[in-house]
Design a protein around this motif. Structure first.
Motif, PDB file in Angstrom:
ATOM      1  N   HIS A 262       5.524  21.944  -5.847  1.00 19.01           N
ATOM      2  CA  HIS A 262       6.176  21.362  -6.868  1.00 19.01           C
ATOM      3  C   HIS A 262       6.953  20.083  -6.654  1.00 19.01           C
ATOM      4  O   HIS A 262       7.475  19.590  -7.468  1.00 19.01           O
ATOM      5  CB  HIS A 262       6.898  22.396  -7.717  1.00 19.01           C
ATOM      6  N   TRP A 263       6.878  19.593  -5.407  1.00 23.00           N
ATOM      7  CA  TRP A 263       7.629  18.515  -4.907  1.00 23.00           C
ATOM      8  C   TRP A 263       6.755  17.182  -4.897  1.00 23.00           C
ATOM      9  O   TRP A 263       5.751  17.327  -4.269  1.00 23.00           O
ATOM     10  CB  TRP A 263       8.343  18.766  -3.502  1.00 23.00           C
ATOM     11  N   GLU A 264       7.509  16.249  -5.052  1.00 23.76           N
ATOM     12  CA  GLU A 264       6.667  14.935  -4.882  1.00 23.76           C
ATOM     13  C   GLU A 264       7.725  13.909  -4.341  1.00 23.76           C
ATOM     14  O   GLU A 264       9.012  13.922  -4.703  1.00 23.76           O
ATOM     15  CB  GLU A 264       6.395  14.075  -6.338  1.00 23.76           C
TER      16      GLU A 264
ATOM     17  N   VAL B 251       0.733  -1.092   0.093  1.00 28.27           N
ATOM     18  CA  VAL B 251      -0.217   0.094  -0.016  1.00 28.27           C
ATOM     19  C   VAL B 251       0.853   1.202   0.141  1.00 28.27           C
ATOM     20  O   VAL B 251       0.626   2.098  -0.802  1.00 28.27           O
ATOM     21  CB  VAL B 251      -0.814  -0.028   1.248  1.00 28.27           C
ATOM     22  N   SER B 252       1.751   1.231   0.843  1.00 27.22           N
ATOM     23  CA  SER B 252       2.617   2.488   0.803  1.00 27.22           C
ATOM     24  C   SER B 252       3.431   2.767  -0.193  1.00 27.22           C
ATOM     25  O   SER B 252       4.093   3.800  -0.548  1.00 27.22           O
ATOM     26  CB  SER B 252       3.473   2.580   2.126  1.00 27.22           C
ATOM     27  N   ALA B 253       3.938   1.502  -1.076  1.00 30.93           N
ATOM     28  CA  ALA B 253       4.615   1.622  -2.038  1.00 30.93           C
ATOM     29  C   ALA B 253       3.972   2.352  -3.287  1.00 30.93           C
ATOM     30  O   ALA B 253       4.807   2.943  -4.020  1.00 30.93           O
ATOM     31  CB  ALA B 253       5.186   0.117  -2.710  1.00 30.93           C
ATOM     32  N   ASN B 254       2.742   2.600  -3.261  1.00 30.22           N
ATOM     33  CA  ASN B 254       2.044   3.213  -4.347  1.00 30.22           C
ATOM     34  C   ASN B 254       1.636   4.612  -3.725  1.00 30.22           C
ATOM     35  O   ASN B 254       0.845   5.256  -4.432  1.00 30.22           O
ATOM     36  CB  ASN B 254       0.643   2.354  -4.684  1.00 30.22           C
ATOM     37  N   VAL B 255       2.163   5.130  -2.727  1.00 30.01           N
ATOM     38  CA  VAL B 255       1.848   6.307  -2.325  1.00 30.01           C
ATOM     39  C   VAL B 255       3.008   7.440  -2.604  1.00 30.01           C
ATOM     40  O   VAL B 255       4.045   7.257  -2.607  1.00 30.01           O
ATOM     41  CB  VAL B 255       1.784   6.439  -0.688  1.00 30.01           C
ATOM     42  N   VAL B 256       2.505   8.581  -3.129  1.00 35.78           N
ATOM     43  CA  VAL B 256       3.259   9.868  -3.504  1.00 35.78           C
ATOM     44  C   VAL B 256       3.082  10.856  -2.882  1.00 35.78           C
ATOM     45  O   VAL B 256       1.628  11.151  -2.765  1.00 35.78           O
ATOM     46  CB  VAL B 256       3.070   9.982  -4.978  1.00 35.78           C
TER      47      VAL B 256
ATOM     48  N   GLN C 147      -2.428   8.293  -4.221  1.00 32.01           N
ATOM     49  CA  GLN C 147      -2.100   7.109  -4.637  1.00 32.01           C
ATOM     50  C   GLN C 147      -1.477   7.203  -5.958  1.00 32.01           C
ATOM     51  O   GLN C 147      -1.977   8.049  -6.743  1.00 32.01           O
ATOM     52  CB  GLN C 147      -3.325   6.258  -4.853  1.00 32.01           C
ATOM     53  N   ARG C 148      -0.146   6.476  -6.154  1.00 33.00           N
ATOM     54  CA  ARG C 148       0.296   6.776  -7.440  1.00 33.00           C
ATOM     55  C   ARG C 148      -0.618   6.187  -8.645  1.00 33.00           C
ATOM     56  O   ARG C 148      -0.885   4.759  -8.369  1.00 33.00           O
ATOM     57  CB  ARG C 148       1.689   6.094  -7.572  1.00 33.00           C
TER      58      ARG C 148
END
Length: 118
Positions: free
Chosen positions: A14-16, A4-9, A108-109
């Protein structure tokens, strides 16, 4: 890291911070950042602007290892360098720890689905 956290951005202005791709991006362009420095950023962004102690950072980024404060300073400096003009987003509470300022919103990415063939 969980799936789940692997798909979080995390996004702030302007930062990611893309946890799955392990990328810090400015305006969509990856900014070079070493692995341990990225781990520091991950811990800080997940702490939602709260103070993170040096001890907690050492436990999370270097589990089971003995590291000195100088090691943390080197990687904090690398994060500040990567942030460039926005280096003030990373605040030091002298002798206590660090916090990442800003309104970092987890999103979510978008994942692209594999093509379906008939």
């Amino acid at each position: 890291m969980s799936e789940v956290s692997a798909n979080v951005v995390y996004v702030c202005d302007h930062w990611e911070i893309d946890l799955g791709r392990r990328e810090l991006r400015s305006r969509g362009i990856p900014v070079p950042l070493g692995g341990r420095a990225f781990e520091l950023v991950t811990v800080l962004v997940q702490s939602a602007s709260e103070l993170v102690t040096k001890d907690h950072l050492m436990e999370r980024v270097w589990p089971g290892a003995t590291v000195g404060e100088g090691t943390i300073h080197v990687h904090i400096s690398a994060v500040r360098k990567a942030l460039g003009q926005d280096r003030d987003l990373l605040k030091t509470a002298s002798g206590r720890g660090y916090r990442l300022l800003g309104n970092w919103t987890p999103q979510q990415r978008e994942t692209t689905a594999p093509p379906v063939y008939f």
